[in-house]
Write a protein that holds these residues in place. Structure first.
Motif, short mmCIF file in Angstrom:
data_model
loop_
_atom_site.label_atom_id
_atom_site.label_comp_id
_atom_site.label_asym_id
_atom_site.label_seq_id
_atom_site.Cartn_x
_atom_site.Cartn_y
_atom_site.Cartn_z
N UNK A 72 0.85 -1.20 0.00
CA UNK A 72 0.00 0.00 0.00
C UNK A 72 0.88 1.24 0.00
N UNK A 73 0.84 2.00 -1.08
CA UNK A 73 1.64 3.22 -1.17
C UNK A 73 1.22 4.21 -0.09
N UNK A 74 2.21 4.78 0.59
CA UNK A 74 1.94 5.80 1.59
C UNK A 74 1.71 5.29 2.99
N UNK A 75 1.52 3.97 3.17
CA UNK A 75 1.30 3.44 4.52
C UNK A 75 2.65 3.05 5.12
N UNK A 76 2.96 3.66 6.26
CA UNK A 76 4.26 3.49 6.90
C UNK A 76 4.06 3.23 8.39
N UNK A 77 4.85 2.31 8.94
CA UNK A 77 4.79 1.97 10.35
C UNK A 77 6.12 2.31 11.02
N UNK A 78 6.06 2.76 12.26
CA UNK A 78 7.28 3.05 13.03
C UNK A 78 7.13 2.50 14.43
N UNK A 79 8.00 1.56 14.80
CA UNK A 79 8.04 1.05 16.17
C UNK A 79 8.81 2.06 17.01
N UNK A 80 8.16 2.62 18.03
CA UNK A 80 8.74 3.73 18.77
C UNK A 80 8.53 3.53 20.27
N UNK A 81 9.17 4.39 21.04
CA UNK A 81 9.06 4.30 22.50
C UNK A 81 7.67 4.65 23.00
N UNK A 82 6.84 5.24 22.14
CA UNK A 82 5.49 5.65 22.54
C UNK A 82 4.42 4.68 22.03
N UNK A 83 4.80 3.64 21.29
CA UNK A 83 3.87 2.69 20.71
C UNK A 83 4.16 2.48 19.24
N UNK A 84 3.20 1.95 18.50
CA UNK A 84 3.34 1.83 17.05
C UNK A 84 2.77 3.09 16.42
N UNK A 85 3.61 3.80 15.66
CA UNK A 85 3.20 5.05 15.03
C UNK A 85 2.94 4.75 13.55
N UNK A 86 1.80 5.21 13.04
CA UNK A 86 1.34 4.82 11.71
C UNK A 86 1.00 6.05 10.88
N UNK A 87 1.39 6.02 9.61
CA UNK A 87 1.00 7.05 8.65
C UNK A 87 0.32 6.39 7.46
N UNK A 88 -0.75 6.99 7.00
CA UNK A 88 -1.43 6.51 5.79
C UNK A 88 -1.22 7.43 4.60
N UNK A 89 -0.45 8.51 4.82
CA UNK A 89 -0.25 9.49 3.76
C UNK A 89 1.23 9.82 3.55
N UNK A 90 2.06 8.79 3.66
CA UNK A 90 3.48 8.97 3.35
C UNK A 90 4.23 9.84 4.33
N UNK A 91 3.78 9.90 5.57
CA UNK A 91 4.49 10.67 6.58
C UNK A 91 4.01 12.09 6.75
N UNK A 92 2.97 12.49 6.04
CA UNK A 92 2.41 13.82 6.22
C UNK A 92 1.77 13.95 7.60
N UNK A 93 1.15 12.89 8.06
CA UNK A 93 0.55 12.86 9.39
C UNK A 93 0.76 11.48 9.98
N UNK A 94 0.74 11.41 11.32
CA UNK A 94 0.98 10.16 12.03
C UNK A 94 -0.03 10.02 13.17
N UNK A 95 -0.34 8.79 13.51
CA UNK A 95 -1.14 8.50 14.70
C UNK A 95 -0.43 7.41 15.51
N UNK A 96 -0.63 7.41 16.80
CA UNK A 96 0.00 6.44 17.68
C UNK A 96 -1.01 5.41 18.13
N UNK A 97 -0.68 4.12 17.97
CA UNK A 97 -1.57 3.03 18.35
C UNK A 97 -0.97 2.28 19.54
N UNK A 98 -1.74 2.15 20.60
CA UNK A 98 -1.29 1.42 21.80
C UNK A 98 -2.36 0.49 22.35
N UNK A 99 -3.57 0.53 21.81
CA UNK A 99 -4.67 -0.26 22.36
C UNK A 99 -4.35 -1.75 22.33
#
Length: 204
Positions: A72-99
């Motif tokens: 999927x173009x533009x979908x990026x995941x980052x394993x970070x100290x705050x949880x899994x950080x996800x972008x669906x627009x190539x890094x223009x915006x990010x959300x943090x998932x911890x649930x």
């Protein structure tokens, strides 16, 4: 690469122990975009083959691995100290998932055919480390991978020590064990033990 050295915020990159920051992981998106995870320096992106770069994520997110979804173009995941950080627009915006995670400190991430897998522990020393999965296109929330695995691991399952391709996933541990799954992380079996500490795994 000179343009990489001129990224906005470059002077603020650091490591907690005082050494220069370094490149921890690199990934290429389906659309050809390059993403570089600097530790500690966030995620930098290039959309022109490395001729220019842009910072996309606050450095205090403390990213340990960045991985573009191979399908999927533009979908990026980052394993970070705050949880899994996800972008669906190539890094223009990010959300943090911890649930669903028992702790937020994430070190490794992998994408299988229909799931994203991530490792989590209580901190950089790796206490109570575990492995989680969620459907790529399902509802939010992670489920703990338990079948065939111990209750927890004493060390972090580290950057590049978790890999997936199709329905197969593998990971290696600091105490020299290798586990594999044939069903995208739903169940696991021990493949090897007594090895040297595993520093990297790859699936061809």
């Amino acid at each position: 690469i000179e343009a990489f050295e001129r990224i906005e915020g470059r002077a603020a990159w650091y490591t907690p122990w005082g050494d220069p920051a370094d490149t921890r992981s690199i990934t290429v998106g389906r659309d050809g975009a390059l993403y570089v995870n600097v530790h500690v320096g966030g995620v930098a992106r290039s959309t022109d083959g490395g001729r220019s770069w842009r910072a996309t994520l606050d450095i205090e997110t403390d990213v340990h691995q960045v991985l573009a979804d191979p399908t999927v173009a533009g979908r990026v995941f980052a394993a970070a100290a705050v949880g899994l950080v996800v972008s669906d627009d190539g890094g223009e915006s990010w959300r943090t998932e911890t649930e669903g995670l028992h702790a937020r400190y994430c070190r490794a991430v992998a994408v299988s055919q229909a799931a994203v897998l991530v490792t989590a522990s209580t901190g950089h020393r790796g206490r109570r480390a575990g492995l989680y999965r969620r459907a790529l296109d399902g509802p939010p929330g992670f489920e703990r991978c338990r079948e065939g695995l111990p209750d927890s691991f004493g060390d972090n399952i580290d950057t590049h020590c978790l890999a997936a391709a199709g329905a197969t996933a593998v990971f290696g541990t600091e105490d020299g064990q290798v586990y594999a799954s044939r069903d995208e992380g739903s169940s696991w079996q021990l493949l090897a033990k007594g090895l040297a500490p595993v520093r990297c795994l790859a699936l061809a």
